[in-house]
Design a protein around this motif. Structure first.
Motif, PDB file in Angstrom:
ATOM      1  N   SER A  53       0.934  -1.386   0.216  1.00 47.76           N
ATOM      2  CA  SER A  53       0.057  -0.101   0.009  1.00 47.76           C
ATOM      3  C   SER A  53       1.500   0.830   0.015  1.00 47.76           C
ATOM      4  O   SER A  53       2.158   1.057   0.814  1.00 47.76           O
ATOM      5  CB  SER A  53      -0.673   0.458   1.604  1.00 47.76           C
ATOM      6  N   ALA A  54       0.510   2.363  -0.906  1.00 44.42           N
ATOM      7  CA  ALA A  54       1.356   3.213  -0.995  1.00 44.42           C
ATOM      8  C   ALA A  54       0.198   4.335  -0.280  1.00 44.42           C
ATOM      9  O   ALA A  54      -0.903   4.208  -0.331  1.00 44.42           O
ATOM     10  CB  ALA A  54       1.599   4.062  -2.206  1.00 44.42           C
ATOM     11  N   SER A  55       0.832   5.195   0.771  1.00 45.17           N
ATOM     12  CA  SER A  55       0.398   6.177   0.852  1.00 45.17           C
ATOM     13  C   SER A  55       0.995   7.545   0.950  1.00 45.17           C
ATOM     14  O   SER A  55       2.351   7.730   0.606  1.00 45.17           O
ATOM     15  CB  SER A  55       0.557   5.788   2.539  1.00 45.17           C
ATOM     16  N   PHE A  56       0.060   8.588   1.331  1.00 49.02           N
ATOM     17  CA  PHE A  56       0.641  10.074   1.779  1.00 49.02           C
ATOM     18  C   PHE A  56       1.516  10.346   2.863  1.00 49.02           C
ATOM     19  O   PHE A  56       2.428  11.600   2.928  1.00 49.02           O
ATOM     20  CB  PHE A  56      -0.491  10.702   1.647  1.00 49.02           C
ATOM     21  N   ASP A  57       2.001   9.476   3.989  1.00 47.25           N
ATOM     22  CA  ASP A  57       2.858   9.585   4.575  1.00 47.25           C
ATOM     23  C   ASP A  57       4.081   9.017   3.943  1.00 47.25           C
ATOM     24  O   ASP A  57       4.719   9.211   4.993  1.00 47.25           O
ATOM     25  CB  ASP A  57       2.156   8.746   6.133  1.00 47.25           C
ATOM     26  N   LYS A  58       4.480   9.097   3.375  1.00 49.98           N
ATOM     27  CA  LYS A  58       5.687   8.969   2.133  1.00 49.98           C
ATOM     28  C   LYS A  58       6.500   7.660   2.278  1.00 49.98           C
ATOM     29  O   LYS A  58       7.015   7.414   2.483  1.00 49.98           O
ATOM     30  CB  LYS A  58       6.739   9.738   3.156  1.00 49.98           C
ATOM     31  N   SER A  59       5.037   6.617   2.966  1.00 53.67           N
ATOM     32  CA  SER A  59       5.971   5.116   2.826  1.00 53.67           C
ATOM     33  C   SER A  59       5.521   4.179   2.160  1.00 53.67           C
ATOM     34  O   SER A  59       3.841   4.608   2.036  1.00 53.67           O
ATOM     35  CB  SER A  59       5.751   4.822   4.849  1.00 53.67           C
ATOM     36  N   ILE A  60       5.976   3.285   2.078  1.00 51.04           N
ATOM     37  CA  ILE A  60       5.069   1.641   1.116  1.00 51.04           C
ATOM     38  C   ILE A  60       4.751   1.038   1.996  1.00 51.04           C
ATOM     39  O   ILE A  60       6.151   0.897   3.039  1.00 51.04           O
ATOM     40  CB  ILE A  60       5.926   1.113   0.276  1.00 51.04           C
ATOM     41  N   LYS A  61       3.673   0.371   2.987  1.00 49.12           N
ATOM     42  CA  LYS A  61       3.087  -0.673   3.988  1.00 49.12           C
ATOM     43  C   LYS A  61       3.355  -2.194   3.061  1.00 49.12           C
ATOM     44  O   LYS A  61       2.557  -2.202   1.795  1.00 49.12           O
ATOM     45  CB  LYS A  61       2.519  -0.785   5.074  1.00 49.12           C
TER      46      LYS A  61
ATOM     47  N   THR B  42       5.443  -4.662   6.986  1.00 45.40           N
ATOM     48  CA  THR B  42       7.482  -4.200   7.352  1.00 45.40           C
ATOM     49  C   THR B  42       6.877  -2.624   6.051  1.00 45.40           C
ATOM     50  O   THR B  42       5.585  -2.318   5.896  1.00 45.40           O
ATOM     51  CB  THR B  42       8.440  -4.503   6.671  1.00 45.40           C
ATOM     52  N   SER B  43       7.413  -1.704   6.813  1.00 50.76           N
ATOM     53  CA  SER B  43       7.157  -0.826   6.068  1.00 50.76           C
ATOM     54  C   SER B  43       8.878  -0.435   5.791  1.00 50.76           C
ATOM     55  O   SER B  43       9.685   0.327   5.643  1.00 50.76           O
ATOM     56  CB  SER B  43       7.265   0.253   6.809  1.00 50.76           C
ATOM     57  N   LEU B  44       8.711   0.376   3.976  1.00 52.44           N
ATOM     58  CA  LEU B  44       9.480   0.790   3.040  1.00 52.44           C
ATOM     59  C   LEU B  44       9.701   1.938   3.398  1.00 52.44           C
ATOM     60  O   LEU B  44       8.612   3.317   2.552  1.00 52.44           O
ATOM     61  CB  LEU B  44       9.062  -0.489   1.971  1.00 52.44           C
ATOM     62  N   ARG B  45      10.254   2.956   3.643  1.00 45.02           N
ATOM     63  CA  ARG B  45      11.124   4.221   3.870  1.00 45.02           C
ATOM     64  C   ARG B  45      11.819   4.773   3.131  1.00 45.02           C
ATOM     65  O   ARG B  45      13.149   3.601   2.971  1.00 45.02           O
ATOM     66  CB  ARG B  45      10.897   4.564   5.401  1.00 45.02           C
ATOM     67  N   GLY B  46      11.645   5.540   2.381  1.00 40.34           N
ATOM     68  CA  GLY B  46      13.193   5.878   1.951  1.00 40.34           C
ATOM     69  C   GLY B  46      12.182   7.885   1.107  1.00 40.34           C
ATOM     70  O   GLY B  46      13.361   8.206   0.583  1.00 40.34           O
ATOM     71  N   HIS B  47      11.539   7.280   0.107  1.00 43.66           N
ATOM     72  CA  HIS B  47      10.739   8.866  -0.748  1.00 43.66           C
ATOM     73  C   HIS B  47      10.623  10.047   0.331  1.00 43.66           C
ATOM     74  O   HIS B  47      10.712   9.656   2.035  1.00 43.66           O
ATOM     75  CB  HIS B  47       9.480   8.221  -0.909  1.00 43.66           C
ATOM     76  N   VAL B  48      10.796  10.797   0.158  1.00 47.45           N
ATOM     77  CA  VAL B  48      10.674  12.326   0.871  1.00 47.45           C
ATOM     78  C   VAL B  48       9.339  13.622   0.863  1.00 47.45           C
ATOM     79  O   VAL B  48       9.092  14.033   1.899  1.00 47.45           O
ATOM     80  CB  VAL B  48      12.199  13.358   1.225  1.00 47.45           C
ATOM     81  N   SER B  49       8.811  12.534  -0.183  1.00 47.89           N
ATOM     82  CA  SER B  49       7.280  13.014  -0.442  1.00 47.89           C
ATOM     83  C   SER B  49       6.305  11.530   0.016  1.00 47.89           C
ATOM     84  O   SER B  49       6.974  10.887   0.254  1.00 47.89           O
ATOM     85  CB  SER B  49       7.257  14.182  -1.300  1.00 47.89           C
ATOM     86  N   ALA B  50       5.345  12.230  -0.432  1.00 47.48           N
ATOM     87  CA  ALA B  50       3.678  12.176  -0.625  1.00 47.48           C
ATOM     88  C   ALA B  50       3.853  10.614  -1.934  1.00 47.48           C
ATOM     89  O   ALA B  50       5.253  10.803  -2.604  1.00 47.48           O
ATOM     90  CB  ALA B  50       3.107  12.151  -1.092  1.00 47.48           C
ATOM     91  N   VAL B  51       4.023   9.166  -1.108  1.00 45.93           N
ATOM     92  CA  VAL B  51       3.724   7.941  -2.379  1.00 45.93           C
ATOM     93  C   VAL B  51       2.822   8.159  -3.609  1.00 45.93           C
ATOM     94  O   VAL B  51       1.558   7.505  -2.791  1.00 45.93           O
ATOM     95  CB  VAL B  51       4.013   6.815  -2.183  1.00 45.93           C
TER      96      VAL B  51
END
Length: 434
Positions: free
Chosen positions: A338-346, A357-366
């Motif tokens: 799932s892609a979210s405006f909280d910058k993460s993909i879970k 898990t959470s995939l973090r790395g983007h610095v803005s909305a996905v």
């Protein structure tokens, strides 16, 4: 020789994957020495898609933002829809513009390939739907007009139900879903029950249609006669997006990604052969139980449903801190992303909905995500102007792909695994390869 490579397997103990060794996996779990340990194995895809690493071409042509990109079911054609009212087809062997399909008089919001790869449907903000032939770039048949507000989503009837790819479902801001007969060029059925804009429509492989809406509900319809079967309630805000566990196999129809050639060809054969092939592939992915549906909403949660059996959700998936923009099952149905405006993909378990898990790395909305055909990699496009390729097994960033000058609205990974296409606010369509 075929027997050299064993079928790759993944092993799990208590839902935790054994990545390094059994000892290390069990170290974090309290296990009694007396009990028998169940180690569950699952076969993985027999082919491997390599991660894309570089931008091979940056294709100019659109004069406004690119809103949608989509590869045809075999990966032979690539189409994009834009705010400049055109749909463009791109030649993938030379990576150059091929056809510009003009006809819409407003932004092209949604495009969808028929599962046989012979037609592309596009819907615009002027509430018209056009059909295009990818081989010539010409319009097929007449304009499908009838909705009173703009088109939000398009979805074709699955290939194994009708190998002619005759019917198309469209969802609109006017709160209705229409089923079109594309051969006759007229509206076959109108499904009305939603009280607000319909955000997404999916045509399942067992003869059910699913629609999600801003009235906070998901409705399940019978596609033969348009009867409303169930209303799934639970979300506290707009439902933005849905995914079926069988989405990928329905999208690719009779095309088997494991048998992909270097330069993609359309699947050949009679209608009956195509239908059988699609039916076999669908049955294999679906397995014994009916297809699962996952929905993502503005209330920051996802729900996992078995809509054919029950109107209560299997699981409520919480954890995102902002609205959910897109959700997708992996092609082998085991993982939900799932892609979210909280910058993460879970990532979530595709059967139980348990958080992985959470995939973090983007610095803005996905904005948008796409799986590779072997379910091992995931690509995401974000408003931070980058694409990122993630490794689903190691659960970390594999490759960062900067290159766009502005927000990336649309991404897609071709079903043959060769290319990723992305488009966005900088009006450029970029093709990425390994």
């Amino acid at each position: 020789l075929p027997q050299d490579e064993p079928v790759p397997l993944a092993f799990f103990v208590h839902d935790a994957e054994i990545v390094a060794s059994l000892e290390k996996t069990l170290a974090g779990q309290s296990v009694e020495t007396e009990k028998v340990l169940d180690i569950i194995y699952q076969p993985q895809a027999v082919f491997r898609v390599r991660a894309v690493t570089r931008c091979t071409s940056s294709l100019e042509g659109h004069t406004e933002a690119v809103i949608s990109v989509a590869f045809s079911p075999t990966g032979k054609y690539l189409a994009s829809g834009s705010g400049d009212t055109t749909v463009r087809f791109w030649d993938l062997s030379t990576e150059t513009p091929q056809f510009t399909a003009k006809g819409h008089r407003h932004w092209v919001l949604s495009i969808a390939w028929s599962p046989d790869g012979k037609k592309l449907a596009s819907g615009c903000k002027n509430s018209q739907i056009f059909l295009w032939d990818p081989a010539t770039g010409n319009q097929i048949g007449r304009v499908l007009a009838g909705h009173s507000k703009w088109i939000t989503c398009l979805c074709w009837e699955p290939l194994h139900i009708n190998p002619e790819c005759r019917y198309l479902a469209s969802a609109s801001k006017d709160g209705s879903i229409r089923i079109w007969d594309t051969l006759m060029g007229r509206c076959d059925k109108i499904l009305t029950s939603h009280t607000q804009s319909v955000t997404c429509v999916k045509w399942g492989g067992d003869g059910l249609l699913y629609s999600s809406s801003q009235d906070r509900t998901i409705k399940v319809w019978r596609s033969q006669d348009g009867v409303l079967c169930r209303t799934l309630q639970g979300h506290a805000h707009w439902v933005n997006t849905m995914a079926l566990s069988t989405d990928y196999v329905l999208r690719t129809g009779a095309f088997e990604p494991a048998e992909a050639t270097i330069n993609p060809q359309d699947v050949s054969g009679s209608l009956a052969e195509l239908k059988d092939k699609a039916q076999q592939r669908y049955d294999q992915v679906r397995g014994q139980e009916p297809e699962r549906l996952v929905s993502g909403s503005d209330d920051f949660t996802l729900f996992l449903w078995r809509p054919a059996e029950d109107k209560k959700p299997l699981e409520r998936m919480m954890g995102h801190q902002a609205l959910i923009n897109q959700v997708l099952f992996s092609p082998d149905t085991r993982i939900i992303a799932s892609a979210s405006f909280d910058k993460s993909i879970k990532l979530w378990d595709g059967r139980t909905g348990k958080y992985l898990t959470s995939l973090r790395g983007h610095v803005s909305a996905v904005y948008q995500i796409a799986w590779s055909a072997d379910s091992r990699l995931l690509v995401s496009g974000s408003s931070d102007s980058t694409l990122k390729v993630w490794d689903a097994k190691m659960k970390k960033l594999a490759i960062d792909l900067p290159g766009h000058a502005d927000e990336v609205y649309a991404t897609d990974w071709s079903p043959d695994g060769q290319r990723v296409a992305s488009g966005g606010k900088d009006k450029c369509l970029r093709i990425w390869r390994r």
